[in-house]
Design a protein around this motif. Structure first.
Motif, PDB file in Angstrom:
ATOM      1  N   ILE A  83       0.871  -1.273   0.242  1.00  0.00           N
ATOM      2  CA  ILE A  83      -0.058  -0.220   0.075  1.00  0.00           C
ATOM      3  C   ILE A  83       0.904   1.277   0.104  1.00  0.00           C
ATOM      4  CG2 ILE A  83      -1.915   1.185   1.188  1.00  0.00           C
ATOM      5  CD1 ILE A  83      -2.524  -1.474   2.577  1.00  0.00           C
ATOM      6  N   LEU A  85       1.379   4.778   0.740  1.00  0.00           N
ATOM      7  CA  LEU A  85       0.839   5.355   1.954  1.00  0.00           C
ATOM      8  C   LEU A  85       0.426   7.059   1.609  1.00  0.00           C
ATOM      9  CD1 LEU A  85       2.520   3.901   5.079  1.00  0.00           C
ATOM     10  CD2 LEU A  85       0.515   3.359   4.314  1.00  0.00           C
ATOM     11  N   ASP A  88      -2.413   6.086  -1.344  1.00  0.00           N
ATOM     12  CA  ASP A  88      -3.576   5.159  -0.901  1.00  0.00           C
ATOM     13  C   ASP A  88      -3.891   4.162  -1.887  1.00  0.00           C
ATOM     14  OD1 ASP A  88      -3.573   6.356   1.807  1.00  0.00           O
ATOM     15  OD2 ASP A  88      -5.274   7.885   1.401  1.00  0.00           O
ATOM     16  N   ASN A 135      -7.908   1.521  -5.441  1.00  0.00           N
ATOM     17  CA  ASN A 135      -7.817   2.744  -4.549  1.00  0.00           C
ATOM     18  C   ASN A 135      -8.303   2.701  -3.122  1.00  0.00           C
ATOM     19  OD1 ASN A 135      -6.664   4.423  -6.673  1.00  0.00           O
ATOM     20  ND2 ASN A 135      -8.575   4.425  -7.392  1.00  0.00           N
ATOM     21  N   LEU A 136      -7.709   2.988  -2.021  1.00  0.00           N
ATOM     22  CA  LEU A 136      -8.486   2.654  -0.768  1.00  0.00           C
ATOM     23  C   LEU A 136      -8.843   4.179  -0.373  1.00  0.00           C
ATOM     24  CD1 LEU A 136      -5.518   0.297   0.748  1.00  0.00           C
ATOM     25  CD2 LEU A 136      -7.815  -0.157  -0.348  1.00  0.00           C
ATOM     26  N   PRO A 138     -10.151   6.325   3.403  1.00  0.00           N
ATOM     27  CA  PRO A 138     -10.340   6.151   4.858  1.00  0.00           C
ATOM     28  C   PRO A 138     -11.210   5.198   5.464  1.00  0.00           C
ATOM     29  CG  PRO A 138      -9.750   8.517   4.200  1.00  0.00           C
ATOM     30  CD  PRO A 138     -10.371   7.734   2.945  1.00  0.00           C
TER      31      PRO A 138
END
Length: 182
Positions: A83, A85, A88, A135-136, A138
């Motif tokens: 991932i 950071l 994301d 895509n991540l 929150p």
């Protein structure tokens, strides 16, 4: 009881690393169970280093090349990824069938099984591995396993995860552990 033999040994292991820019991880499952699989997993774990960000597809391809060049090829499934950071973005490559679920933090979005599966490492020198990017956001949570389960078991696991979506990681882990330990 200190010297009793173990009833079950598995060839599963997880390795991960976190630095300022990446969270790197690898989930492996050697084919078979018992002492031989456990020893293979131990030897494999000592060859793997996920401290630095790796290109998951290139990593799987190189590991497959090494494995198929040995006189006795070892088969194992894996999910390897990282991932970023800063962006994301999860980059994931799979060999074989380990399950990875993305539990979106947005409760209006469904839980999805991610990854492309494919053939296990060591199956053939010509095996092609694919990687995917996700895509991540929150609040998203990833739950990974080293193997697949029968459909009935998978459905029960997914129902349990749906009930704890949006909760803290400890609650999600407890729900998955309760399912695993029943």
């Amino acid at each position: 009881s200190l010297f009793k033999p173990l009833e079950t040994l598995s060839g599963d292991f997880l390795d991960f690393s976190l630095n300022e820019k990446h969270f790197n991880f690898a989930i492996f499952d050697s084919a078979g169970h018992g002492p031989a699989a456990a020893m293979e997993a131990y030897a494999l774990q000592n060859r793997i280093d996920v401290k630095d960000a790796v290109d998951p597809k290139a990593f799987a391809t190189a590991l497959n090349s090494q494995s198929t060049q040995q006189s006795e090829s070892t088969l194992f499934t894996m999910s390897i990824g990282n991932i970023n950071l800063e962006s994301d973005v999860l980059t994931l490559c799979q060999a074989g069938a380990p399950l990875i679920y993305l539990l979106p933090g947005n409760l209006d979005m469904p839980i999805i099984q991610i990854g492309l599966g494919g053939l296990p490492v060591g199956y053939s020198p010509d095996t092609m591995f694919e990687s995917g990017s996700y895509n991540l956001a929150p609040g998203d949570c990833l739950v990974g396993f080293s193997e697949n389960f029968p459909e009935k078991e998978t459905m029960e696991l997914e129902a349990r995860m749906e009930r704890v979506r949006g909760k803290d990681v400890k609650t999600i882990k407890a729900a998955v552990s309760e399912w695993r330990d029943r």
